[in-house]
Design a protein around this motif. Structure first.
Motif, PDB file in Angstrom:
ATOM      1  N   ASP A 152       0.805  -1.230   0.000  1.00 25.23           N
ATOM      2  CA  ASP A 152       0.000   0.000   0.000  1.00 25.23           C
ATOM      3  C   ASP A 152       0.837   1.280   0.000  1.00 25.23           C
ATOM      4  N   VAL A 153       2.019   1.206  -0.627  1.00 21.37           N
ATOM      5  CA  VAL A 153       2.882   2.384  -0.705  1.00 21.37           C
ATOM      6  C   VAL A 153       2.910   2.900  -2.136  1.00 21.37           C
ATOM      7  N   HIS A 154       2.495   4.151  -2.326  1.00 27.57           N
ATOM      8  CA  HIS A 154       2.523   4.764  -3.652  1.00 27.57           C
ATOM      9  C   HIS A 154       3.936   5.264  -3.990  1.00 27.57           C
ATOM     10  N   THR A 155       4.239   5.238  -5.270  1.00 24.82           N
ATOM     11  CA  THR A 155       5.502   5.785  -5.753  1.00 24.82           C
ATOM     12  C   THR A 155       5.243   6.434  -7.106  1.00 24.82           C
ATOM     13  N   ASN A 156       6.163   7.267  -7.542  1.00 28.72           N
ATOM     14  CA  ASN A 156       6.082   7.843  -8.890  1.00 28.72           C
ATOM     15  C   ASN A 156       7.084   7.136  -9.782  1.00 28.72           C
ATOM     16  N   CYS A 157       6.679   6.829 -10.996  1.00 28.13           N
ATOM     17  CA  CYS A 157       7.590   6.204 -11.954  1.00 28.13           C
ATOM     18  C   CYS A 157       8.855   7.056 -12.093  1.00 28.13           C
ATOM     19  N   ALA A 158      10.013   6.410 -12.063  1.00 25.69           N
ATOM     20  CA  ALA A 158      11.291   7.122 -12.089  1.00 25.69           C
ATOM     21  C   ALA A 158      11.600   7.756 -13.445  1.00 25.69           C
ATOM     22  N   ASN A 159      10.900   7.329 -14.484  1.00 20.77           N
ATOM     23  CA  ASN A 159      11.091   7.938 -15.797  1.00 20.77           C
ATOM     24  C   ASN A 159      10.522   9.360 -15.765  1.00 20.77           C
ATOM     25  N   ASP A 160      11.371  10.355 -15.974  1.00 23.19           N
ATOM     26  CA  ASP A 160      10.941  11.753 -15.887  1.00 23.19           C
ATOM     27  C   ASP A 160       9.881  12.126 -16.917  1.00 23.19           C
ATOM     28  N   ALA A 161       9.735  11.327 -17.959  1.00 22.29           N
ATOM     29  CA  ALA A 161       8.716  11.596 -18.964  1.00 22.29           C
ATOM     30  C   ALA A 161       7.375  10.958 -18.599  1.00 22.29           C
ATOM     31  N   CYS A 162       7.333  10.245 -17.478  1.00 18.33           N
ATOM     32  CA  CYS A 162       6.120   9.544 -17.072  1.00 18.33           C
ATOM     33  C   CYS A 162       5.621  10.022 -15.708  1.00 18.33           C
ATOM     34  N   HIS A 163       6.355   9.652 -14.646  1.00 16.21           N
ATOM     35  CA  HIS A 163       6.000  10.032 -13.273  1.00 16.21           C
ATOM     36  C   HIS A 163       4.616   9.560 -12.850  1.00 16.21           C
ATOM     37  N   LEU A 164       4.131   8.476 -13.430  1.00 14.05           N
ATOM     38  CA  LEU A 164       2.848   7.910 -13.036  1.00 14.05           C
ATOM     39  C   LEU A 164       2.866   7.547 -11.557  1.00 14.05           C
ATOM     40  N   LEU A 165       1.820   7.920 -10.834  1.00 12.67           N
ATOM     41  CA  LEU A 165       1.680   7.530  -9.442  1.00 12.67           C
ATOM     42  C   LEU A 165       1.010   6.159  -9.394  1.00 12.67           C
ATOM     43  N   PHE A 166       1.648   5.209  -8.746  1.00 13.57           N
ATOM     44  CA  PHE A 166       1.085   3.864  -8.670  1.00 13.57           C
ATOM     45  C   PHE A 166       1.656   3.145  -7.449  1.00 13.57           C
ATOM     46  N   ILE A 167       1.090   1.982  -7.144  1.00 19.41           N
ATOM     47  CA  ILE A 167       1.546   1.198  -5.998  1.00 19.41           C
ATOM     48  C   ILE A 167       2.530   0.143  -6.493  1.00 19.41           C
ATOM     49  N   GLN A 168       3.713   0.128  -5.882  1.00 14.65           N
ATOM     50  CA  GLN A 168       4.773  -0.792  -6.307  1.00 14.65           C
ATOM     51  C   GLN A 168       5.456  -1.379  -5.079  1.00 14.65           C
ATOM     52  N   CYS A 169       5.450  -2.704  -4.978  1.00 14.84           N
ATOM     53  CA  CYS A 169       6.091  -3.364  -3.834  1.00 14.84           C
ATOM     54  C   CYS A 169       7.612  -3.290  -3.960  1.00 14.84           C
ATOM     55  N   ASP A 170       8.308  -3.664  -2.901  1.00 12.49           N
ATOM     56  CA  ASP A 170       9.767  -3.565  -2.884  1.00 12.49           C
ATOM     57  C   ASP A 170      10.420  -4.472  -3.935  1.00 12.49           C
ATOM     58  N   ALA A 171       9.844  -5.671  -4.119  1.00  7.62           N
ATOM     59  CA  ALA A 171      10.421  -6.607  -5.094  1.00  7.62           C
ATOM     60  C   ALA A 171      10.296  -6.049  -6.510  1.00  7.62           C
TER      61      ALA A 171
END
Length: 357
Positions: free
Chosen positions: A274-293
């Motif tokens: 349940d942790v949101h992150t932003n895609c690291a691609n500067d042309a995207c930055h989509l906010l989504f939930i991504q697990c550590d793996a």
């Protein structure tokens, strides 16, 4: 006279670290008639800049909405300044459930058309004719009533990680979308149901409650102070906590943990997370939930394409972005087609068997 930021977020973070002072993260709002929002905005920036206030504050003819942080030892000075403004005197400040000195790294005071974008153009709508405010104890009792319909006035990516038990969670991207949906789905229950709403700190419910009263709903209630104040009261009075999961917040913390329940899942692999992150691609930055793996495997990116672009030298990435503008994914908040485990919340009213005829 300085009326804008002169430091980058990185420079500000270094100064906060060096100062070694605890900071308070808090929020507040007030609907009020402001004749000259720009003049008011400039006044706030000048005073708050001297108090080392950082945050995101919106000012409009209809009022003010503030989410900010400041040194804890300057809280009283900040409160004293608010008390010099008639419509802010004695206002409740929602102190964050979880504190983080880096929650905000710039002071942004912006003039907006409205402090909550609602898409409404109705001069007969009075935002001050609001519903009944209820505290945590009354709220708990009210939502157990079989005549109550409990509605989450937040967006899908907020309710996805945490919400009240049995709440309707509209699958919407913006507040303005939810107004028409809720009215349409509850149109036959304007008199026989209790319409109870909640949001993060109360500001969206305040406008929504006035709107639904304007549309003919007779029994309209809102959780006073939102999830933030509810959590404070539950802890202070040892009440039953009916919220599960995390409370999404719009700063660097992204969320406050209310309970240990994990009700969301990684949008890439489906694992509980349940942790949101932003895609690291500067042309995207989509906010989504991504697990550590998945974060490790995908290099903090939302797709293989973004991963490949992010791996390129910076100048090559910059060249690819030239003239392209931001990807629309930056506004999708987890709605990209390549995210297979995005929870579908579209059947929001069927589960409560609300008559849609």
């Amino acid at each position: 006279m300085q009326l804008y930021n002169t430091l980058s977020a990185k420079e500000r973070a270094a100064l906060i670290e060096k100062a070694g002072k605890d900071r308070l993260t808090l929020s507040f709002y007030q609907y009020a008639k402001i004749e000259n929002p720009q003049e008011f905005r400039d006044h706030l920036f000048v005073v708050w800049n001297t108090l080392d206030v950082l945050g995101r504050i919106y000012v409009a003819h209809e009022g003010i909405n503030g989410q900010l942080s400041l040194p804890a030892d300057r809280f009283n000075a900040f409160k004293a300044h608010l008390d010099t403004i008639d419509f802010l005197k004695g206002i409740r400040l929602n102190i964050a459930v979880e504190q983080d000195n880096m929650s905000f790294l710039k002071l942004k005071v912006k003039v907006r058309h409205k402090i909550v974008a609602d898409g409404l153009n109705d001069d007969t709508f009075d935002v001050t004719n609001k519903g009944v405010h209820v505290n945590a104890e009354t709220f708990n009792t009210l939502i157990e009533d079989e005549k109550t319909v409990l509605v989450d006035m937040r967006n899908h990516y907020e309710s996805e990680i945490g919400h009240f038990k049995n709440a309707i969670t509209p699958d919407v991207d913006t507040f303005r979308e939810s107004l028409d949906i809720i009215e349409a789905d509850l149109k036959t229950h304007k008199e026989d149901k209790n319409l109870v709403m909640y949001c993060t700190g109360g500001i969206r419910c305040e406008k929504a409650s006035a709107y639904f009263k304007h549309k003919g709903f007779k029994n309209v209630f809102q959780l006073d102070g939102g999830i933030i104040e509810y959590t404070r009261q539950v802890n202070e009075k040892t009440l039953e906590n009916k919220f599960i999961g995390k409370n999404f917040v719009f700063d660097e913390r992204r969320a406050e943990k209310i309970t240990d329940d994990v009700i969301a899942q990684c949008h890439q692999c489906g694992a509980p997370f349940d942790v949101h992150t932003n895609c690291a691609n500067d042309a995207c930055h989509l906010l989504f939930i991504q697990c550590d793996a998945c974060k490790e495997e995908m290099n903090n990116c939302c797709s293989t394409t973004c991963k490949e672009i992010h791996a390129l030298p910076y100048e090559e990435q910059k060249a690819l972005r030239k003239g392209q503008g931001n990807s629309n994914d930056i506004f999708k908040k987890g709605r990209a087609n390549h995210l297979p485990y995005k929870k579908d919340l579209r059947n929001i009213f069927e589960t409560l068997k609300v008559d849609r005829s």
